[in-house]
Design a protein around this motif. Structure first.
Motif, PDB file in Angstrom:
ATOM      1  N   GLN A 157      26.390 -52.368 -17.667  1.00  0.00           N
ATOM      2  CA  GLN A 157      25.043 -52.201 -18.214  1.00  0.00           C
ATOM      3  C   GLN A 157      24.983 -50.990 -19.147  1.00  0.00           C
ATOM      4  O   GLN A 157      24.231 -50.983 -20.127  1.00  0.00           O
ATOM      5  N   GLY A 158      25.787 -49.998 -18.872  1.00  0.00           N
ATOM      6  CA  GLY A 158      25.808 -48.800 -19.709  1.00  0.00           C
ATOM      7  C   GLY A 158      26.317 -49.042 -21.123  1.00  0.00           C
ATOM      8  O   GLY A 158      26.067 -48.234 -22.019  1.00  0.00           O
ATOM      9  N   THR A 159      27.016 -50.170 -21.335  1.00  0.00           N
ATOM     10  CA  THR A 159      27.499 -50.462 -22.693  1.00  0.00           C
ATOM     11  C   THR A 159      26.330 -50.675 -23.657  1.00  0.00           C
ATOM     12  O   THR A 159      26.502 -50.531 -24.872  1.00  0.00           O
ATOM     13  N   ILE A 160      25.160 -50.986 -23.141  1.00  0.00           N
ATOM     14  CA  ILE A 160      23.965 -51.061 -23.996  1.00  0.00           C
ATOM     15  C   ILE A 160      23.705 -49.698 -24.634  1.00  0.00           C
ATOM     16  O   ILE A 160      23.373 -49.594 -25.821  1.00  0.00           O
ATOM     17  N   GLY A 161      23.875 -48.642 -23.856  1.00  0.00           N
ATOM     18  CA  GLY A 161      23.694 -47.294 -24.379  1.00  0.00           C
ATOM     19  C   GLY A 161      24.680 -46.961 -25.477  1.00  0.00           C
ATOM     20  O   GLY A 161      24.323 -46.313 -26.472  1.00  0.00           O
ATOM     21  N   LEU A 162      25.924 -47.384 -25.314  1.00  0.00           N
ATOM     22  CA  LEU A 162      26.934 -47.137 -26.341  1.00  0.00           C
ATOM     23  C   LEU A 162      26.566 -47.844 -27.648  1.00  0.00           C
ATOM     24  O   LEU A 162      26.737 -47.288 -28.739  1.00  0.00           O
ATOM     25  N   VAL A 174      13.685 -43.618 -24.828  1.00  0.00           N
ATOM     26  CA  VAL A 174      14.109 -44.971 -24.479  1.00  0.00           C
ATOM     27  C   VAL A 174      13.343 -45.403 -23.233  1.00  0.00           C
ATOM     28  O   VAL A 174      13.270 -44.652 -22.250  1.00  0.00           O
ATOM     29  N   PHE A 175      12.794 -46.612 -23.270  1.00  0.00           N
ATOM     30  CA  PHE A 175      12.001 -47.151 -22.168  1.00  0.00           C
ATOM     31  C   PHE A 175      12.749 -48.306 -21.522  1.00  0.00           C
ATOM     32  O   PHE A 175      13.104 -49.285 -22.191  1.00  0.00           O
ATOM     33  N   ILE A 176      12.970 -48.180 -20.200  1.00  0.00           N
ATOM     34  CA  ILE A 176      13.814 -49.129 -19.477  1.00  0.00           C
ATOM     35  C   ILE A 176      13.121 -49.541 -18.187  1.00  0.00           C
ATOM     36  O   ILE A 176      12.698 -48.684 -17.401  1.00  0.00           O
ATOM     37  N   ALA A 177      13.017 -50.842 -17.948  1.00  0.00           N
ATOM     38  CA  ALA A 177      12.435 -51.338 -16.702  1.00  0.00           C
ATOM     39  C   ALA A 177      13.360 -50.984 -15.537  1.00  0.00           C
ATOM     40  O   ALA A 177      14.587 -51.064 -15.649  1.00  0.00           O
ATOM     41  N   ILE A 187      22.599 -47.100 -18.701  1.00  0.00           N
ATOM     42  CA  ILE A 187      22.157 -46.652 -20.028  1.00  0.00           C
ATOM     43  C   ILE A 187      21.858 -45.160 -20.014  1.00  0.00           C
ATOM     44  O   ILE A 187      22.249 -44.417 -20.927  1.00  0.00           O
ATOM     45  N   GLY A 188      21.163 -44.713 -18.984  1.00  0.00           N
ATOM     46  CA  GLY A 188      20.796 -43.304 -18.898  1.00  0.00           C
ATOM     47  C   GLY A 188      21.996 -42.387 -18.852  1.00  0.00           C
ATOM     48  O   GLY A 188      22.008 -41.321 -19.487  1.00  0.00           O
ATOM     49  N   SER A 189      23.032 -42.769 -18.118  1.00  0.00           N
ATOM     50  CA  SER A 189      24.236 -41.939 -18.027  1.00  0.00           C
ATOM     51  C   SER A 189      24.907 -41.785 -19.383  1.00  0.00           C
ATOM     52  O   SER A 189      25.344 -40.691 -19.765  1.00  0.00           O
ATOM     53  N   VAL A 190      24.985 -42.889 -20.122  1.00  0.00           N
ATOM     54  CA  VAL A 190      25.602 -42.839 -21.452  1.00  0.00           C
ATOM     55  C   VAL A 190      24.779 -41.962 -22.389  1.00  0.00           C
ATOM     56  O   VAL A 190      25.321 -41.082 -23.086  1.00  0.00           O
ATOM     57  N   LEU A 191      23.482 -42.170 -22.429  1.00  0.00           N
ATOM     58  CA  LEU A 191      22.656 -41.411 -23.365  1.00  0.00           C
ATOM     59  C   LEU A 191      22.595 -39.933 -23.008  1.00  0.00           C
ATOM     60  O   LEU A 191      22.644 -39.070 -23.901  1.00  0.00           O
TER      61      LEU A 191
END
Length: 322
Positions: A157-162, A174-177, A187-191
């Motif tokens: 899921q974190g690849t979305i952040g990349l 960034v707004f995430i459900a 996503i949060g970890s990547v960003l």
């Protein structure tokens, strides 16, 4: 806490190389109307266009490509995770069993079976199906795949952040459900690792907000779960969930939205942005709309997590009956 965030981000970098050929790199689309109305730059990360209609295939592919193809995998889900796992297994060549409740919708059952995976029907509801899958994994030596509580699922899921980091510069918010925490944790970890100034908003559905309540308590807590349009994020969390400390580390603010606010956002996506999405995706937009005044003049990203909606339910909302 910094170490677990950096480790999660590094795992996403590794996962991206493995899953690139098994997923679709989704576009980052500019808002057509809401951006003007809110006086901000608004972009949609369109996971609703992902191969299976949701982001879940990223995590499923990440987990399965981290294993040898000689390892048989088992999971339980009648929704996005089950569909994503079936497609990932078919793409990778992984042996997979999907346990579904006996009450599963026929359309979902047929879609999962279309990938030629082994399907087992067990129990009257999803919790019993999940318990059966875990028991089968333990007794038969299979690899159980959680929808969210797994480092490799989170990495996928974190690849979305990349992708976001490559698609846009200087993202402010960034707004995430928030459901089980795999999406926002990844996503949060990547960003936070590569763009620490970016503010992460976790958006919770008031009718089912287990992660938000657990973040406040500092431990996994039981909460009441009522029906919600954002059914993709509904339900409880595992007591040993690794997503809780990640979420606590990366989420800057939690915004909680009502069913009326989710329905309003669902209509906005359809009538102002010409996209019909599932309730969990509309939830992320509802979170942005709730704090839009604070985000004026900034660059905002709303993650549209999927579009696997119940046609009758969504159309009743769009027709003003919900």
């Amino acid at each position: 806490m910094i170490s677990i965030v950096l480790e999660a981000a590094a795992r996403s970098v590794q996962a991206r190389r493995r899953i690139r050929s098994h997923i679709y790199e989704t576009p980052l689309l500019p808002s057509r109307q809401i951006s003007r109305e809110t006086g901000s730059s608004l972009l949609f990360k369109a996971e609703n266009f992902q191969l299976t209609g949701s982001f879940k295939i990223r995590g499923a592919a990440s987990k399965m490509t981290s294993l040898g193809v000689d390892r048989e995998v088992i999971t339980a889900s009648s929704g996005n995770h089950g569909i994503a796992s079936a497609q990932a297994a078919a793409s990778i060549g992984q042996a997979l069993t999907v346990v579904l409740p006996e009450t599963v919708a026929q359309a979902k059952l047929e879609r999962i079976r279309s990938f030629n995976v082994n399907v087992v029907l067990h129990g009257a509801e999803s919790g019993l199906a999940e318990l059966h899958a875990q028991q089968e994994a333990a007794s038969r030596g299979l690899v159980y795949v959680s929808p969210y509580n797994d480092p490799e699922i989170i990495a996928g899921q974190g690849t979305i952040g990349l992708e976001l980091l490559e698609q846009a510069d200087d993202i402010d918010n960034v707004f995430i459900a928030m459901g089980g925490g795999g999406l926002i944790g990844g996503i949060g970890s990547v960003l936070k690792s590569f763009s620490p100034r970016t503010r992460i908003y976790g958006v919770a559905a008031q009718n089912s907000a287990a992660l938000a309540a657990s973040m406040t308590a500092g431990r996994v807590v039981e909460t009441e779960h009522r029906d919600t349009l954002a059914d993709g994020v509904a339900g409880g969390m595992d007591n040993d969930s690794i997503t809780l400390p990640l979420a606590v580390s990366v989420v800057d603010e939690v915004v909680t939205c009502t069913e009326v606010e989710i329905a309003h956002a669902l209509k906005d996506m359809a009538f102002k942005e010409n996209q019909i999405v599932e309730g969990a995706a509309a939830l992320a937009l509802a979170g942005f709309l709730k704090v839009a005044d604070r985000c004026r003049g900034q660059k905002n990203v709303v993650v549209l997590c999927g579009a696997n909606f119940d046609i009758d339910k969504v159309f009743s909302i769009l027709n003003g009956q919900g």
